[in-house]
Design a protein around this motif. Structure first.
Motif, short mmCIF file in Angstrom:
data_model
loop_
_atom_site.label_atom_id
_atom_site.label_comp_id
_atom_site.label_asym_id
_atom_site.label_seq_id
_atom_site.Cartn_x
_atom_site.Cartn_y
_atom_site.Cartn_z
N LEU A 79 0.91 -1.00 0.08
CA LEU A 79 0.09 0.00 -0.05
C LEU A 79 0.94 1.22 -0.07
CD1 LEU A 79 -2.42 -1.07 2.89
CD2 LEU A 79 -2.84 -1.04 0.51
N GLU A 80 0.20 2.42 -0.44
CA GLU A 80 0.85 3.65 -0.41
C GLU A 80 0.27 4.10 0.95
OE1 GLU A 80 0.15 6.37 -3.41
OE2 GLU A 80 1.23 5.31 -4.89
N LEU A 81 1.20 4.50 1.85
CA LEU A 81 0.78 5.10 3.29
C LEU A 81 0.84 6.81 3.35
CD1 LEU A 81 2.60 2.59 5.39
CD2 LEU A 81 0.17 2.30 4.72
N PRO A 82 0.07 7.20 3.92
CA PRO A 82 -0.09 8.77 3.98
C PRO A 82 0.93 9.36 4.99
CG PRO A 82 -1.96 7.77 5.09
CD PRO A 82 -1.53 6.42 4.52
N LEU A 83 1.47 10.47 4.35
CA LEU A 83 2.44 11.13 5.14
C LEU A 83 1.96 12.44 5.78
CD1 LEU A 83 5.55 10.32 3.18
CD2 LEU A 83 4.80 9.09 5.05
#
Length: 220
Positions: free
Chosen positions: A52-56
């Motif tokens: 997954l792309e994880l929010p920053l």
């Protein structure tokens, strides 16, 4: 529930990264040793090894592990290389670059993300990285680099990025317009016209770097 991050890291490498044609032994070793969970916020730590792309924050995201692996492989890094990273983000990919190369200069336009990444890198004892808060399109340098890793997409590869490469240098970047984006390796073979070779690597989609999105076109 306690997560065995070491086991999750091995599973990520063997079930995600390696099957995505990441076969470079140094890259696989690096991904196997860098603790990805140390670069993820507490709220998302349980997902550190997910596909997954994880929010920053600020609309930015941590790249998927498979994309990070392919990026590292495409850069063909040697231990003596000098690397420019555009988009520090969490600092995870920065750490991987630091293990593979001599030194890394990493640009991050958001001061809070840059500060957090510095802290994470220092906590891991990684000293061959300089994280600079800067907008890449306003930033100037006389330095040239052996490799450039770009963490966001562009509509067209900026010429200024290419000029920052030494002859023989490699850049990983995602270009195009959704849904037809592609990751490419840009190699600068020398100086002058037609001295740049671009190899398509795989189709993907990323958020654009600030200032690199397509100019809206209006039709009557």
């Amino acid at each position: 529930m306690t997560i065995d991050y070491a086991r999750a890291r091995v599973a990520m490498v063997e079930q995600q990264v390696r099957p995505w044609d990441v076969l470079d032994a140094r890259v696989l070793e690096t991904i196997s040793r860098v603790p990805r969970e140390a670069f993820v916020s507490d709220a998302h730590r349980a997902l550190a090894y997910s596909d997954l792309e994880l929010p920053l924050g600020h609309g930015e995201s941590m790249l998927k592990p498979v994309v990070e692996g392919r990026a590292l492989q495409a850069l063909e890094l040697e231990p003596g290389d000098e690397v420019l990273e555009i988009g520090t983000g969490s600092g995870y990919l920065t750490a991987c670059l630091a293990y593979l190369a001599r030194d890394v200069l990493s640009l991050e336009r958001h001061a809070d993300l840059a500060d957090a990444a510095r802290g994470r890198l220092e906590a891991q004892g990684i000293a061959n990285v300089d994280v600079v808060t800067a907008d890449v399109f306003a930033w100037e340098t006389d330095r040239r680099f052996d490799a450039i890793c770009v963490g966001g997409a562009v509509d067209i590869v900026p010429e200024r990025f290419v000029q920052w490469l030494r002859p023989g240098g490699r850049m990983f970047i995602v270009r195009g317009r959704a849904p037809a984006m592609e990751a490419v390796q840009v190699r600068r073979d020398g100086d002058g016209v037609n001295a740049t070779h671009i190899e398509s690597l795989f189709e993907t989609g990323l958020a654009y770097l600030a200032g690199a999105a397509p100019v809206p076109q209006f039709t009557l």
